[in-house]
Enzyme design. Sequence first.
Site, mmCIF file in Angstrom:
data_model
loop_
_atom_site.group_PDB
_atom_site.id
_atom_site.type_symbol
_atom_site.label_atom_id
_atom_site.label_comp_id
_atom_site.label_asym_id
_atom_site.label_seq_id
_atom_site.Cartn_x
_atom_site.Cartn_y
_atom_site.Cartn_z
ATOM 1 C CG HIS A 1 -8.514 3.871 7.256
ATOM 2 N ND1 HIS A 1 -8.209 2.723 7.808
ATOM 3 C CD2 HIS A 1 -9.195 3.704 6.295
ATOM 4 C CE1 HIS A 1 -8.914 1.999 7.584
ATOM 5 N NE2 HIS A 1 -9.457 2.285 6.213
ATOM 6 C CB THR B 1 -15.973 0.153 -1.448
ATOM 7 O OG1 THR B 1 -15.128 1.287 -1.511
ATOM 8 C CG2 THR B 1 -15.550 -0.959 -2.360
ATOM 9 C CG ASP C 1 -15.032 -9.665 14.156
ATOM 10 O OD1 ASP C 1 -14.058 -10.099 13.902
ATOM 11 O OD2 ASP C 1 -15.464 -8.484 13.658
ATOM 12 C CB ALA D 1 -14.639 -7.337 3.931
ATOM 13 C CE1 TYR E 1 -12.595 -3.297 0.468
ATOM 14 C CE2 TYR E 1 -12.087 -1.057 -0.320
ATOM 15 C CZ TYR E 1 -12.811 -2.046 0.379
ATOM 16 O OH TYR E 1 -13.919 -1.430 1.232
ATOM 17 C CB SER F 1 -11.825 -2.851 4.073
ATOM 18 O OG SER F 1 -11.286 -2.484 5.343
ATOM 19 N NE ARG G 1 -3.049 4.197 -0.297
ATOM 20 C CZ ARG G 1 -3.772 4.247 0.605
ATOM 21 N NH1 ARG G 1 -3.706 4.171 1.859
ATOM 22 N NH2 ARG G 1 -5.119 4.594 0.297
ATOM 23 C CG PHE H 1 0.780 7.732 0.503
ATOM 24 C CD1 PHE H 1 1.910 7.812 1.082
ATOM 25 C CD2 PHE H 1 -0.293 6.958 1.091
ATOM 26 C CE1 PHE H 1 2.359 7.055 2.157
ATOM 27 C CE2 PHE H 1 0.304 6.196 2.191
ATOM 28 C CZ PHE H 1 1.349 6.363 2.725
HETATM 29 N N1 LIG Z 1 -13.572 2.208 6.417
HETATM 30 C C1 LIG Z 1 -13.899 2.885 5.207
HETATM 31 O O1 LIG Z 1 -13.779 3.867 5.011
HETATM 32 C C2 LIG Z 1 -14.807 1.708 4.564
HETATM 33 C C3 LIG Z 1 -15.169 2.352 3.340
HETATM 34 C C4 LIG Z 1 -15.756 1.761 2.473
HETATM 35 C C5 LIG Z 1 -16.142 0.452 2.802
HETATM 36 N N2 LIG Z 1 -15.937 -0.087 3.853
HETATM 37 C C6 LIG Z 1 -16.130 -1.753 4.124
HETATM 38 O O2 LIG Z 1 -17.003 -1.488 5.539
HETATM 39 C C7 LIG Z 1 -16.724 -2.827 6.252
HETATM 40 C C8 LIG Z 1 -16.067 -2.567 7.500
HETATM 41 O O3 LIG Z 1 -15.040 -1.762 7.444
HETATM 42 P P1 LIG Z 1 -14.133 -1.340 8.788
HETATM 43 O O4 LIG Z 1 -13.200 -0.122 8.398
HETATM 44 O O5 LIG Z 1 -14.932 -1.110 9.930
HETATM 45 O O6 LIG Z 1 -12.811 -2.553 8.751
HETATM 46 P P2 LIG Z 1 -12.450 -3.391 10.073
HETATM 47 O O7 LIG Z 1 -11.313 -3.889 9.513
HETATM 48 O O8 LIG Z 1 -12.512 -2.537 11.286
HETATM 49 O O9 LIG Z 1 -13.737 -4.414 10.326
HETATM 50 C C9 LIG Z 1 -13.900 -5.591 9.502
HETATM 51 C C10 LIG Z 1 -14.324 -6.727 10.462
HETATM 52 O O10 LIG Z 1 -14.411 -7.923 10.137
HETATM 53 C C11 LIG Z 1 -13.828 -9.043 10.619
HETATM 54 N N3 LIG Z 1 -13.567 -9.945 9.741
HETATM 55 C C12 LIG Z 1 -12.772 -9.912 8.647
HETATM 56 N N4 LIG Z 1 -12.846 -11.267 7.798
HETATM 57 C C13 LIG Z 1 -13.617 -11.964 8.613
HETATM 58 C C14 LIG Z 1 -14.033 -13.283 8.376
HETATM 59 N N5 LIG Z 1 -13.527 -14.038 7.345
HETATM 60 N N6 LIG Z 1 -14.815 -13.877 9.516
HETATM 61 C C15 LIG Z 1 -15.221 -13.285 10.397
HETATM 62 N N7 LIG Z 1 -14.741 -11.757 10.801
HETATM 63 C C16 LIG Z 1 -13.937 -11.321 9.720
HETATM 64 C C17 LIG Z 1 -12.675 -8.349 11.299
HETATM 65 O O11 LIG Z 1 -11.899 -9.013 12.251
HETATM 66 C C18 LIG Z 1 -13.046 -6.814 11.646
HETATM 67 O O12 LIG Z 1 -13.658 -6.951 12.807
HETATM 68 C C19 LIG Z 1 -15.661 -3.452 5.140
HETATM 69 O O13 LIG Z 1 -16.562 -4.508 4.308
HETATM 70 C C20 LIG Z 1 -15.223 -2.450 4.459
HETATM 71 O O14 LIG Z 1 -14.720 -2.949 2.810
HETATM 72 C C21 LIG Z 1 -15.076 0.583 4.796
HETATM 73 O O1 LIG Z 2 -0.824 8.071 5.206
HETATM 74 C C1 LIG Z 2 -1.519 8.340 4.538
HETATM 75 C C2 LIG Z 2 -2.697 7.556 4.294
HETATM 76 C C3 LIG Z 2 -3.537 8.014 3.214
HETATM 77 N N1 LIG Z 2 -3.051 8.782 2.304
HETATM 78 C C4 LIG Z 2 -4.165 9.352 1.226
HETATM 79 O O2 LIG Z 2 -5.257 9.602 1.742
HETATM 80 C C5 LIG Z 2 -6.415 9.235 0.870
HETATM 81 C C6 LIG Z 2 -7.389 8.444 1.815
HETATM 82 O O3 LIG Z 2 -6.710 7.175 1.991
HETATM 83 P P1 LIG Z 2 -7.517 6.068 3.156
HETATM 84 O O4 LIG Z 2 -7.800 6.880 4.459
HETATM 85 O O5 LIG Z 2 -6.408 4.949 3.183
HETATM 86 O O6 LIG Z 2 -8.682 5.680 2.381
HETATM 87 P P2 LIG Z 2 -8.830 4.867 0.983
HETATM 88 O O7 LIG Z 2 -7.698 4.304 0.442
HETATM 89 O O8 LIG Z 2 -9.690 5.981 0.005
HETATM 90 O O9 LIG Z 2 -9.798 3.933 1.399
HETATM 91 C C7 LIG Z 2 -10.959 3.957 2.179
HETATM 92 O O10 LIG Z 2 -12.056 4.652 1.776
HETATM 93 C C8 LIG Z 2 -12.684 3.449 0.673
HETATM 94 C C9 LIG Z 2 -13.919 4.164 -0.002
HETATM 95 O O11 LIG Z 2 -13.532 5.419 -0.579
HETATM 96 C C10 LIG Z 2 -12.855 2.072 1.451
HETATM 97 O O12 LIG Z 2 -13.391 1.327 0.313
HETATM 98 C C11 LIG Z 2 -11.760 1.671 1.802
HETATM 99 O O13 LIG Z 2 -12.270 0.351 2.578
HETATM 100 C C12 LIG Z 2 -11.204 2.446 3.050
HETATM 101 O O14 LIG Z 2 -9.973 2.129 3.470
HETATM 102 C C13 LIG Z 2 -5.800 8.371 -0.259
HETATM 103 O O15 LIG Z 2 -5.526 9.228 -1.163
HETATM 104 C C14 LIG Z 2 -4.420 8.000 0.300
HETATM 105 O O16 LIG Z 2 -3.402 7.917 -0.440
HETATM 106 C C15 LIG Z 2 -1.930 9.673 2.313
HETATM 107 O O17 LIG Z 2 -1.878 10.461 1.690
HETATM 108 N N2 LIG Z 2 -1.163 9.269 3.661
#
Ligand SMILES: NC(=O)c1ccc[n+]([C@@H]2O[C@H](COP(=O)([O-])OP(=O)(O)OC[C@H]3O[C@@H](n4cnc5c(N)ncnc54)[C@H](O)[C@@H]3O)[C@@H](O)[C@H]2O)c1
Ligand SMILES: O=c1ccn([C@@H]2O[C@H](COP(=O)(O)OP(=O)(O)O[C@H]3O[C@H](CO)[C@@H](O)[C@H](O)[C@H]3O)[C@@H](O)[C@H]2O)c(=O)[nH]1
Length: 335
Positions: A189, A117, A31, A75, A141, A77, A282, A208
């Site tokens: 988020h 995703t 990381d 990534a 994305y 994200s 958004r 949003f």
């Molecule tokens: N959080 C969600 O709701 C959600 C939903 C769908 C998919 N995902 C995917 O899940 C994965 C993890 O998401 P998260 O919410 O834990 O995000 P996060 O940002 O908390 O974690 C990503 C981690 O990857 C590291 N990283 C990024 N680019 C790098 C690079 N080039 N080299 C080394 N390390 C690197 C960051 O420092 C971080 O620790 C991502 O691939 C994201 O697209 C997340």
């Molecule tokens: O302050 C805020 C933040 C978010 N939203 C809305 O809440 C929903 C969820 O948003 P958010 O929590 O930012 O998640 P997403 O944009 O849906 O994306 C998440 O979920 C995806 C899968 O659906 C992943 O791929 C992404 O990495 C992850 O960030 C969306 O409609 C946003 O517009 C608001 O209305 N107000």
Amino acid sequence: MAVLVTGGAGYIGSHAVLALKRKGFDTVIVDNLQTGHGGAVSSDDHFYKGSLHDGEFLDQVFTNHKIDAVIHFAASSLVGESVQNPLKYYENNVGGAISLLQAMERHGVKKLVFSSTAATYGEPESDLLTEEDTVSPTNPYGETKLAVEKMLKWSSEAYGIHSIALRYFNVAGADPEGLRGEDHDPETHLIPIILQVALGQRDHISIFGTDYATPDGTCIRDYIHVSDLVDAHLLALEKLESDPETTVFNLGNGQGFSVKEVIDTARKVTGHDIPAKEEARRAGDPAKLVASAEKARIILKWNPVYTNLHDIIESAWKWHEAHPHGYDQETRKGD
Ligand SMILES: NC(=O)c1ccc[n+]([C@@H]2O[C@H](COP(=O)([O-])OP(=O)(O)OC[C@H]3O[C@@H](n4cnc5c(N)ncnc54)[C@H](O)[C@@H]3O)[C@@H](O)[C@H]2O)c1
Ligand SMILES: O=c1ccn([C@@H]2O[C@H](COP(=O)(O)OP(=O)(O)O[C@H]3O[C@H](CO)[C@@H](O)[C@H](O)[C@H]3O)[C@@H](O)[C@H]2O)c(=O)[nH]1
């Protein structure tokens, strides 16, 4: 034999490392801490701070450890940011995956689980999205994740690197034992922002868009608990072991909640008012994303435990109350 976890200091990756260790796997974390936290890494973890883009650095990691499989979380994200800065997303998500796959190829590692995703689908054509639905992302994305899925298909044929892409819907919640949680800076988020309002760290939550074609006009998402999500990764590793077929699975609960419903549920969980302001849409947000995860339930025998939004938000709330400043106050390793 160890599992390499890229992005293992991030939100989901750090929960995956815990789950792997609890099942007795040896883990290695890569990381660069661009959004991750040293505090999300235990002092006894094999942690390498560096970027996926650095092939020599990856060679060192693959040489130091006998890596059996990789779980690739690292990534960029954020949907909104990807619309503002698409090239950052192509560079980090597509470029990072290319560099990782090249390193795996050089070191003969043949198994990969990939964080994909729901954003690969775009505006849905059906109420419950299955893996057969059209993929047509509405934001860069989602495009970059879809590009990696396609690379994985060709890499399976060409190099015998077999992979499972898991299309997560919206991940939330925290480790039930309280060891890890969600801490993004800046936080974008929905659920953690709402909880920051409940903690008094923000005055309101912005909604949003209230003109979507949904019953209350706000976007609908399918929220899945991070522990259930990481369990599916362990099942995916098992599947790659027994049946190395490159394929894709949705991971969600099959139930959609609007932004307003999430806010209302958080009011009940926290007992706080949580003022909300209606604002413009958004960019890049599809109206509704809800999963059919039947394929994962049947083939991976995945059985999520947290199927209720109240419980998911409650789990996040416990972590946020205990760590109001996230990992900031905690010891960092590897900085
Ligand atoms: N959080 C969600 O709701 C959600 C939903 C769908 C998919 N995902 C995917 O899940 C994965 C993890 O998401 P998260 O919410 O834990 O995000 P996060 O940002 O908390 O974690 C990503 C981690 O990857 C590291 N990283 C990024 N680019 C790098 C690079 N080039 N080299 C080394 N390390 C690197 C960051 O420092 C971080 O620790 C991502 O691939 C994201 O697209 C997340
Ligand atoms: O302050 C805020 C933040 C978010 N939203 C809305 O809440 C929903 C969820 O948003 P958010 O929590 O930012 O998640 P997403 O944009 O849906 O994306 C998440 O979920 C995806 C899968 O659906 C992943 O791929 C992404 O990495 C992850 O960030 C969306 O409609 C946003 O517009 C608001 O209305 N107000």
